[in-house]
Design a protein around this motif. Sequence first.
Motif, PDB file in Angstrom:
ATOM      1  N   PHE A  16     -67.813   4.069  71.372  1.00  0.00           N
ATOM      2  CA  PHE A  16     -67.620   3.081  70.314  1.00  0.00           C
ATOM      3  C   PHE A  16     -66.170   2.628  70.305  1.00  0.00           C
ATOM      4  O   PHE A  16     -65.280   3.281  70.856  1.00  0.00           O
ATOM      5  N   SER A  17     -65.943   1.489  69.668  1.00  0.00           N
ATOM      6  CA  SER A  17     -64.588   0.971  69.500  1.00  0.00           C
ATOM      7  C   SER A  17     -64.528   0.105  68.251  1.00  0.00           C
ATOM      8  O   SER A  17     -65.428  -0.693  67.991  1.00  0.00           O
ATOM      9  N   LEU A  18     -63.460   0.275  67.496  1.00  0.00           N
ATOM     10  CA  LEU A  18     -63.202  -0.578  66.338  1.00  0.00           C
ATOM     11  C   LEU A  18     -62.345  -1.788  66.701  1.00  0.00           C
ATOM     12  O   LEU A  18     -62.448  -2.837  66.063  1.00  0.00           O
ATOM     13  N   TYR A  19     -61.490  -1.651  67.710  1.00  0.00           N
ATOM     14  CA  TYR A  19     -60.463  -2.658  67.973  1.00  0.00           C
ATOM     15  C   TYR A  19     -60.544  -3.323  69.346  1.00  0.00           C
ATOM     16  O   TYR A  19     -59.813  -4.282  69.595  1.00  0.00           O
ATOM     17  N   GLY A  28     -58.200  -5.343  61.835  1.00  0.00           N
ATOM     18  CA  GLY A  28     -58.092  -4.268  60.861  1.00  0.00           C
ATOM     19  C   GLY A  28     -59.186  -3.221  60.969  1.00  0.00           C
ATOM     20  O   GLY A  28     -59.348  -2.402  60.069  1.00  0.00           O
ATOM     21  N   GLY A  29     -59.949  -3.238  62.071  1.00  0.00           N
ATOM     22  CA  GLY A  29     -61.055  -2.289  62.209  1.00  0.00           C
ATOM     23  C   GLY A  29     -62.196  -2.597  61.256  1.00  0.00           C
ATOM     24  O   GLY A  29     -62.847  -1.690  60.732  1.00  0.00           O
ATOM     25  N   CYS A  30     -62.469  -3.901  61.050  1.00  0.00           N
ATOM     26  CA  CYS A  30     -63.520  -4.319  60.116  1.00  0.00           C
ATOM     27  C   CYS A  30     -64.882  -4.481  60.779  1.00  0.00           C
ATOM     28  O   CYS A  30     -65.827  -4.952  60.137  1.00  0.00           O
ATOM     29  N   ALA A  31     -64.989  -4.140  62.043  1.00  0.00           N
ATOM     30  CA  ALA A  31     -66.271  -4.123  62.747  1.00  0.00           C
ATOM     31  C   ALA A  31     -66.191  -3.049  63.815  1.00  0.00           C
ATOM     32  O   ALA A  31     -65.096  -2.635  64.219  1.00  0.00           O
ATOM     33  N   ILE A  32     -67.343  -2.589  64.257  1.00  0.00           N
ATOM     34  CA  ILE A  32     -67.388  -1.556  65.281  1.00  0.00           C
ATOM     35  C   ILE A  32     -68.391  -1.963  66.350  1.00  0.00           C
ATOM     36  O   ILE A  32     -69.459  -2.502  66.044  1.00  0.00           O
ATOM     37  N   ASP A  33     -68.027  -1.757  67.608  1.00  0.00           N
ATOM     38  CA  ASP A  33     -68.934  -1.974  68.728  1.00  0.00           C
ATOM     39  C   ASP A  33     -69.502  -0.625  69.148  1.00  0.00           C
ATOM     40  O   ASP A  33     -68.748   0.323  69.424  1.00  0.00           O
ATOM     41  N   LEU A  34     -70.825  -0.535  69.200  1.00  0.00           N
ATOM     42  CA  LEU A  34     -71.528   0.708  69.501  1.00  0.00           C
ATOM     43  C   LEU A  34     -72.241   0.567  70.838  1.00  0.00           C
ATOM     44  O   LEU A  34     -73.069  -0.330  71.013  1.00  0.00           O
ATOM     45  N   GLY A 208     -54.270  -6.989  69.454  1.00  0.00           N
ATOM     46  CA  GLY A 208     -53.792  -5.747  68.856  1.00  0.00           C
ATOM     47  C   GLY A 208     -54.760  -4.624  69.110  1.00  0.00           C
ATOM     48  O   GLY A 208     -55.788  -4.794  69.765  1.00  0.00           O
ATOM     49  N   GLY A 209     -54.424  -3.450  68.580  1.00  0.00           N
ATOM     50  CA  GLY A 209     -55.265  -2.281  68.780  1.00  0.00           C
ATOM     51  C   GLY A 209     -55.246  -1.392  67.561  1.00  0.00           C
ATOM     52  O   GLY A 209     -54.776  -1.779  66.484  1.00  0.00           O
ATOM     53  N   GLY A 210     -55.750  -0.177  67.736  1.00  0.00           N
ATOM     54  CA  GLY A 210     -55.819   0.757  66.631  1.00  0.00           C
ATOM     55  C   GLY A 210     -55.316   2.132  67.025  1.00  0.00           C
ATOM     56  O   GLY A 210     -55.292   2.498  68.201  1.00  0.00           O
ATOM     57  N   LEU A 211     -54.912   2.888  66.017  1.00  0.00           N
ATOM     58  CA  LEU A 211     -54.482   4.275  66.181  1.00  0.00           C
ATOM     59  C   LEU A 211     -55.358   5.103  65.253  1.00  0.00           C
ATOM     60  O   LEU A 211     -55.150   5.124  64.039  1.00  0.00           O
ATOM     61  N   LEU A 212     -56.357   5.759  65.811  1.00  0.00           N
ATOM     62  CA  LEU A 212     -57.381   6.433  65.020  1.00  0.00           C
ATOM     63  C   LEU A 212     -57.061   7.912  64.853  1.00  0.00           C
ATOM     64  O   LEU A 212     -56.439   8.531  65.712  1.00  0.00           O
ATOM     65  N   GLY A 213     -57.503   8.458  63.723  1.00  0.00           N
ATOM     66  CA  GLY A 213     -57.423   9.900  63.534  1.00  0.00           C
ATOM     67  C   GLY A 213     -56.127  10.415  62.967  1.00  0.00           C
ATOM     68  O   GLY A 213     -55.924  11.623  62.883  1.00  0.00           O
ATOM     69  N   ARG A 214     -55.226   9.527  62.551  1.00  0.00           N
ATOM     70  CA  ARG A 214     -54.001   9.973  61.883  1.00  0.00           C
ATOM     71  C   ARG A 214     -54.133   9.721  60.394  1.00  0.00           C
ATOM     72  O   ARG A 214     -54.905   8.885  59.948  1.00  0.00           O
TER      73      ARG A 214
END
Length: 297
Positions: A16-19, A28-34, A208-214
């Motif tokens: 999966f990916s949000l960004y 802003g991670g307002c959708a997710i690709d599964l 842009g991208g995301g930094l997940l899990g922090r």
Amino acid sequence: MAVTLPEAALAQYERFSLYNSPYPAHDGGCAIDLYPGTLVDGRTTAAPSPVAGTVRETRTVRAPPKSYAPEHDHLILLEPSASGPLAGLTVRILHVDPSVEAGDIVDRGDSLGSLVRAGFFAPWVDNHLHVGFRGADQNPYRASGSIPIELGASVRPLEWDGSGHVVSTGDTYAVLDAPAHPTPGAEFVGVRADRGGVLDGGLPHYDGGGLLGRSASIEPDEPFETVVSLNGDRLGVANGRTIAWDDVTVTANGEPITGLSLFCARDGDFGAKLICPDQAFERGERVRVRVRSSEAI
């Protein structure tokens, strides 16, 4: 406000990916690709529903024109079960040619139809469901405007020194054998940034991208800024969990490539994915990846 996608929903998918998308719906991670499958066994068409609920509507929508994709896509609107954690929301699902219709009741994991390749996809992108959530007072048809998504599953950050051997290739990409998934099928993993967190997005070929899990707020009115780097190479600045890439270029063995595709995966074929439509790499070839300021290239 954010909506949490439960671990049981994510566990149905290999990746999966949000960004990792160029489209504003993912801002802003307002959708997710599964991703139900990977490219190793060919492009899957399976489209398991991420949630249980009732189909509200299906419709055909226009897609960007691409030579390798049809001119249309499909939108499915689902109303989640009233007894579940997503009750009261509307789920938007794209890239599925529906076998369901309005009024149908589906359980999580039931087939919604067949995945399609739409003009929204870059050629290196595998088949997937695009999923977003809207509140009761929001327009469910607009492309953007969904609620930010939080993950109900943890993602294990994997150290990666930027090197590896090519294990698979396509016309526009090459996949390395590192970082290797230590426990395939048991958990989601991703590439670790130097100061922690998992990198997500198209570096730098998407904006842009995301930094997940922090432990950073995802709300835009509660910013938490930090410089993000990989193996000492500066990538950009994260505001909350959203990264604005610097003006950088990814290189492989010293030569510029389009970028790195960064995502979360639980399958054993996970590895760094190089986006390189203008370069060719051979299986078994050793590759060293760096990220440089574009001014220095």
